[in-house]
Design an enzyme around this catalytic site. Structure first.
Site, PDB file in Angstrom:
ATOM      1  N   TYR A 192       0.856  -1.189   0.000  1.00  0.00           N
ATOM      2  CA  TYR A 192       0.000   0.000   0.000  1.00  0.00           C
ATOM      3  C   TYR A 192       0.894   1.241   0.000  1.00  0.00           C
ATOM      4  O   TYR A 192       1.886   1.290  -0.709  1.00  0.00           O
ATOM      5  CB  TYR A 192      -0.972  -0.064   1.188  1.00  0.00           C
ATOM      6  CG  TYR A 192      -2.146   0.858   1.036  1.00  0.00           C
ATOM      7  CD1 TYR A 192      -2.958   0.807  -0.096  1.00  0.00           C
ATOM      8  CD2 TYR A 192      -2.428   1.809   2.002  1.00  0.00           C
ATOM      9  CE1 TYR A 192      -4.027   1.668  -0.262  1.00  0.00           C
ATOM     10  CE2 TYR A 192      -3.506   2.676   1.860  1.00  0.00           C
ATOM     11  CZ  TYR A 192      -4.298   2.600   0.722  1.00  0.00           C
ATOM     12  OH  TYR A 192      -5.351   3.459   0.560  1.00  0.00           O
ATOM     13  N   LYS A 209     -20.293 -20.860  -7.884  1.00  0.00           N
ATOM     14  CA  LYS A 209     -19.646 -20.699  -9.190  1.00  0.00           C
ATOM     15  C   LYS A 209     -18.198 -20.255  -9.006  1.00  0.00           C
ATOM     16  O   LYS A 209     -17.283 -20.715  -9.705  1.00  0.00           O
ATOM     17  CB  LYS A 209     -20.420 -19.664 -10.003  1.00  0.00           C
ATOM     18  CG  LYS A 209     -20.135 -19.706 -11.480  1.00  0.00           C
ATOM     19  CD  LYS A 209     -20.898 -20.816 -12.161  1.00  0.00           C
ATOM     20  CE  LYS A 209     -20.778 -20.738 -13.657  1.00  0.00           C
ATOM     21  NZ  LYS A 209     -21.682 -21.665 -14.340  1.00  0.00           N
ATOM     22  N   GLU A 222     -24.929 -15.320 -15.378  1.00  0.00           N
ATOM     23  CA  GLU A 222     -25.452 -16.555 -14.786  1.00  0.00           C
ATOM     24  C   GLU A 222     -26.897 -16.367 -14.345  1.00  0.00           C
ATOM     25  O   GLU A 222     -27.244 -15.343 -13.722  1.00  0.00           O
ATOM     26  CB  GLU A 222     -24.594 -16.940 -13.572  1.00  0.00           C
ATOM     27  CG  GLU A 222     -24.830 -18.336 -13.053  1.00  0.00           C
ATOM     28  CD  GLU A 222     -24.138 -19.379 -13.916  1.00  0.00           C
ATOM     29  OE1 GLU A 222     -24.486 -20.571 -13.767  1.00  0.00           O
ATOM     30  OE2 GLU A 222     -23.257 -19.016 -14.705  1.00  0.00           O
ATOM     31  N   ASP A 223     -27.732 -17.363 -14.660  1.00  0.00           N
ATOM     32  CA  ASP A 223     -29.085 -17.455 -14.105  1.00  0.00           C
ATOM     33  C   ASP A 223     -29.898 -16.173 -14.323  1.00  0.00           C
ATOM     34  O   ASP A 223     -30.521 -15.639 -13.399  1.00  0.00           O
ATOM     35  CB  ASP A 223     -29.025 -17.806 -12.614  1.00  0.00           C
ATOM     36  CG  ASP A 223     -28.521 -19.220 -12.382  1.00  0.00           C
ATOM     37  OD1 ASP A 223     -28.391 -19.961 -13.373  1.00  0.00           O
ATOM     38  OD2 ASP A 223     -28.244 -19.582 -11.222  1.00  0.00           O
ATOM     39  N   ASP A 232     -25.337 -20.293 -18.912  1.00  0.00           N
ATOM     40  CA  ASP A 232     -26.572 -21.060 -19.065  1.00  0.00           C
ATOM     41  C   ASP A 232     -26.848 -21.360 -20.534  1.00  0.00           C
ATOM     42  O   ASP A 232     -27.409 -22.408 -20.869  1.00  0.00           O
ATOM     43  CB  ASP A 232     -27.761 -20.288 -18.472  1.00  0.00           C
ATOM     44  CG  ASP A 232     -27.568 -20.015 -16.998  1.00  0.00           C
ATOM     45  OD1 ASP A 232     -27.270 -20.961 -16.264  1.00  0.00           O
ATOM     46  OD2 ASP A 232     -27.675 -18.848 -16.588  1.00  0.00           O
ATOM     47  N   ALA A 264     -37.425 -24.442 -25.299  1.00  0.00           N
ATOM     48  CA  ALA A 264     -36.989 -23.410 -26.237  1.00  0.00           C
ATOM     49  C   ALA A 264     -36.492 -22.185 -25.480  1.00  0.00           C
ATOM     50  O   ALA A 264     -36.667 -21.049 -25.913  1.00  0.00           O
ATOM     51  CB  ALA A 264     -38.137 -23.032 -27.172  1.00  0.00           C
ATOM     52  N   GLY A 265     -35.860 -22.445 -24.331  1.00  0.00           N
ATOM     53  CA  GLY A 265     -35.275 -21.362 -23.556  1.00  0.00           C
ATOM     54  C   GLY A 265     -33.852 -21.069 -24.000  1.00  0.00           C
ATOM     55  O   GLY A 265     -33.397 -21.500 -25.068  1.00  0.00           O
ATOM     56  N   ALA A 266     -33.115 -20.373 -23.142  1.00  0.00           N
ATOM     57  CA  ALA A 266     -31.759 -19.936 -23.492  1.00  0.00           C
ATOM     58  C   ALA A 266     -30.852 -21.116 -23.809  1.00  0.00           C
ATOM     59  O   ALA A 266     -30.116 -21.093 -24.805  1.00  0.00           O
ATOM     60  CB  ALA A 266     -31.181 -19.109 -22.339  1.00  0.00           C
ATOM     61  N   ASN A 316     -33.468 -30.601 -15.004  1.00  0.00           N
ATOM     62  CA  ASN A 316     -32.885 -30.654 -13.660  1.00  0.00           C
ATOM     63  C   ASN A 316     -33.977 -30.341 -12.629  1.00  0.00           C
ATOM     64  O   ASN A 316     -34.677 -29.335 -12.766  1.00  0.00           O
ATOM     65  CB  ASN A 316     -31.753 -29.620 -13.582  1.00  0.00           C
ATOM     66  CG  ASN A 316     -31.012 -29.647 -12.261  1.00  0.00           C
ATOM     67  OD1 ASN A 316     -31.088 -30.611 -11.516  1.00  0.00           O
ATOM     68  ND2 ASN A 316     -30.309 -28.569 -11.969  1.00  0.00           N
ATOM     69  N   ASN A 364     -21.740 -28.346 -16.671  1.00  0.00           N
ATOM     70  CA  ASN A 364     -21.105 -27.151 -17.222  1.00  0.00           C
ATOM     71  C   ASN A 364     -19.717 -26.886 -16.672  1.00  0.00           C
ATOM     72  O   ASN A 364     -18.946 -26.123 -17.260  1.00  0.00           O
ATOM     73  CB  ASN A 364     -21.990 -25.920 -16.971  1.00  0.00           C
ATOM     74  CG  ASN A 364     -23.179 -25.873 -17.898  1.00  0.00           C
ATOM     75  OD1 ASN A 364     -23.515 -26.864 -18.547  1.00  0.00           O
ATOM     76  ND2 ASN A 364     -23.828 -24.732 -17.982  1.00  0.00           N
TER      77      ASN A 364
END
Length: 750
Positions: free
Chosen positions: A37, A92, A134-135, A160, A193-195, A287, A320
């Site tokens: 510092y 994560k 994420e999410d 995702d 048909a999501g992400a 899931n 993942n």
């Protein structure tokens, strides 16, 4: 307690949560603090002000990723808000650090507005080397990622979407090969048909799937052109609108080659599986419950059903964690401006390739000793396989360089070595020896050549170019094991029961006829791999030998000692372990052979261990240990190590510092050496530790290994007239390969 209660206690235990900040530089003195510092920190600040790119040189930015979420689509929990999603984001961070040594700040943003999220993350670009989204619920996640990728000059990755796409894409490559089908001919049906589904469909097209062969279903059925034109689906779903007639999921699956489920559990029946084409591929990734149970899907057909799920209790888990840590590692290390399609494809192909390789024993043990061999039950690597780091990451880095988004070039061979070093000091040290071995491979006898581990080790030894192994054992058994394991390998085999070994028996008799062995006994013993291998080395028909995997150490050591004997400058042999810590390496001797050595034996063992240290490019500094420090206790036991140190210091041929007798902490703690015992011959802590007897040596190295968390390589045998190493019973394949490398380097020195 149940899983929920255990998880709550796990997170509640002090300190709460799962991550913390740790310092990477010393902070023990006033000078340390003045460098960390004020006033010293001003120097890097001025350097970065002058040249912004220097931020990567003087700060942690290049290894720091933001994990960003608003909690709107958290795991299977839905929109639970930013505070409630924080345990997931901390988790994560744990995975980033555990698998790729990447540091993370998790950022939970209290906004459901894409503009607010984009603005907040954009403003923090100077802090981070990359952004992991994420999410975040669809369709907002598409817009957030697109805008951040456009605005920022660092990698942005929505896991995702792309994580599932990349890992399941790797599985698709291998599943298609096993099913005997080409990617561009596959008829693929998506449920959901999501992400994740849209990103996976896009990615499969990048891998070679024909877009016209993709049918996507949502909760209302097949997404058709008619539905898209009527405005019933958003622009992202409309991208995969089909010109086929309207219908439900069962209609879509009829005749399909591949089912990809990213929807809800239990919506696929055995009848729907039976309606699919031959050898169907089913990725049921809902899931926590898949679209169809694993066993139910397998039982629905008599042909091969290749199945993957999102669950760890079934084969082929699409996890993942196989992707994002290693993709970011590669992107950060070349200072990529983005994570592009080429990098994602490279990651998937590297994962697919890794699944076809022999699996390390440690990985097999971690998953309950279940068979892990390329086939329908194993089409993607396991998350705990350490090789993912130095297989996938270099592929991603190379793709970034080739595609032009990297701001830093790399020597990929050296890069792999640097990645291996991240997994531990032992890998870094072994790389030194492996590279030496590859420079001049030698003929290596594997005495227990019909053992499965020895065969797998031989395959890896050949594949890595370390040595030219010769397997001793039953030819039919070896060939059958090679075939069963599916190894692309045509090993050199010497079967004592079919080969003419008379001349080797003659040599054994010649060497041992005055040591109690008759000609008939020599003929019998030569069919033992340990005796045959020893004679091959003694006669110069092989350069080195490994044994001991299926024998007690003394019985494995006896034949090479009888046939090969000790070196001209040695009267004794000794066993040495190299122990590796985060920033330190020590060689421990004797740990396996000499029960109660005298001063002469201890001096000789020290010389040989110092020579071994040099094979690893370590300059030896030897300490001969006791419970006494330089005469503080005077007994027969303390006089031995004291005299051994004197013998070595009096020998003009000894060109390394050595001292003793001394206690272990004296040998290893610099302050004790330089302050309390400033007269010591050691100016720096010892890296060669010679124990006063076998009992102390064996106990000492095992305590360091188990309680100190040291990596252990060995035992390495020193003092032999030719390179021979005796493996410990039950060693893993990697241990055999490591000792093979040491044996080859020994032979090169010979």
């Amino acid at each position: 307690m149940g899983l929920d209660e255990d998880a709550l206690e796990y997170h509640r235990e002090k300190p709460p949560g799962k991550i913390e900040i740790a310092t990477t530089k010393p902070t023990n003195t006033q000078r340390d603090l003045s460098l960390a510092y004020s006033p010293g920190v001003a120097a890097p600040c001025r350097a970065i002000e002058t040249r912004t790119e220097d931020v990567f040189e003087y700060t942690a930015k290049g290894n720091l990723v933001a994990v960003v979420s608003d909690g709107s689509a958290t795991l299977g929990l839905g929109d639970i808000g930013p505070e409630a999603c924080k345990p997931v984001m901390e988790g994560k961070g744990v995975l980033f650090k555990r698998f790729a040594d990447i540091d993370v700040f998790d950022l939970e943003l209290d906004t459901d507005d894409p503009d607010g999220m984009v603005g907040a993350v954009s403003a923090m670009e100077p802090t981070f080397g990359g952004i992991n989204l994420e999410d975040i619920k669809a369709p907002e996640c598409f817009e957030v990622e697109r805008r951040l990728r456009e605005q920022l000059d660092i990698p942005v990755f929505h896991d995702d979407q792309h994580g599932t796409a990349i890992i399941s894409g790797a599985a698709l490559i291998n599943a298609a090969e096993l099913a005997g089908k080409d990617l561009d001919e596959l008829e693929i049906v998506f449920s959901g048909a999501g992400a994740s589904a849209i990103a996976s469909a896009r990615f499969y097209v990048s891998l070679g799937v024909d877009r016209e062969n993709v049918t996507m279903c949502d909760s209302s059925g097949i997404i058709t052109q008619a539905r898209a034109e009527a405005g019933e689906v958003n622009e992202f779903k409309a991208e995969f609108a089909s010109d086929r007639p309207e219908g439900d999921l069962a209609d879509a699956m009829d005749g399909a080659d591949v089912f990809v489920g990213l929807s809800v559990g239990g919506i696929v029946s055995p009848e729907m599986v039976r309606s699919m084409a031959s050898n169907p591929i089913i990725f049921a990734m809902a899931n926590p419950d898949p679209e169809i149970d694993y066993d139910e899907a397998k039982a629905a057909r008599e042909d091969t059903v290749i199945m993957a799920t999102d669950r760890s209790d079934y084969p082929n888990q699409v996890n993942n964690v196989l992707g994002f840590p290693f993709i970011f590692r590669g992107a950060l290390d070349v200072r990529a401006t983005e994570i592009n399609e080429d990098m994602k494809v490279a990651a998937a192909r590297a994962l697919a390739s890794l699944a076809r390789q022999d699996v390390p024993d440690a990985v097999v043990k971690a998953y309950g000793d279940q068979p892990l061999q390329f086939g329908p039950e194993y089409i993607i690597p396991k998350p705990l396989d350490p090789r993912v780091l130095f297989e996938v990451t270099p592929a991603v880095a190379e793709a970034a360089i080739d595609s032009g988004c990297a701001r830093k070039d790399l020597d990929l061979d050296r890069y792999v070595e640097a990645l291996e070093a991240r997994l531990g000091k032992s890998r870094e040290m072994m790389r030194v020896v492996l590279n030496k071995a590859k420079s001049d491979p030698k003929r290596l006898v594997l005495a227990e050549g019909d053992d499965e581990k020895m065969i797998r080790a031989a395959y890896q030894i050949v594949d890595q170019g370390i040595a030219r192994p010769l397997l001793l054992g039953d030819r039919d058994r070896i060939t059958a094991i090679v075939d069963t394991l599916g190894l692309s390998f045509d090993p050199d085999i010497l079967d004592p029961d079919e080969a003419d070994v008379e001349r080797y028996a003659d040599r054994l008799y010649e060497l041992r006829q005055r040591k109690g062995i008759t000609r008939r006994e020599a003929a019998d013993r030569i069919r033992n791999g340990n005796y045959l291998g020893s004679v091959l080395v003694e006669m110069g028909e092989a350069d080195a030998m490994l044994t001991g995997l299926t024998h007690h150490y003394p019985s494995a050591l006896r034949p090479p000692l009888q046939v090969i004997g000790t070196a001209d400058d040695a009267d004794y042999v000794a066993g040495v372990y190299m122990l590796t810590f985060k920033n330190q390496v020590v060689f421990c001797a004797d740990t396996t052979v000499n029960t109660d050595p005298d001063a002469d034996v201890m001096a000789e063992v020290t010389r040989h261990t110092a020579d071994l240290a040099r094979e690893f490019n370590v300059d030896p500094r030897a300490a001969i240990l006791s419970y006494s420090n330089f005469g503080s206790v005077d007994t027969a036991g303390t006089r031995k190590p004291r005299r051994a140190a004197e013998i070595l210091r009096e020998d003009p041929a000894v060109d390394f510092p050595v001292d003793g007798e001394m206690q272990a902490d004296t040998a290893l703690v610099e302050d004790i050496l330089t302050d309390t015992y400033e007269f010591s011959e050691l100016d720096d802590p010892a890296n060669v530790l010679v124990f006063p007897n076998l009992e102390a040596g064996n106990i000492g190295y095992k305590l360091l290994q188990r309680l100190g968390g040291a990596g252990a390589i060995g035992p390495m045998l020193v003092g032999m007239d030719a390179p021979v190493h005796v493996i410990q019973r039950g060693d893993e394949v990697k241990d055999i390969v490591n000792l093979a490398s040491v044996a080859v380097v020994d032979a090169q020195e010979e």
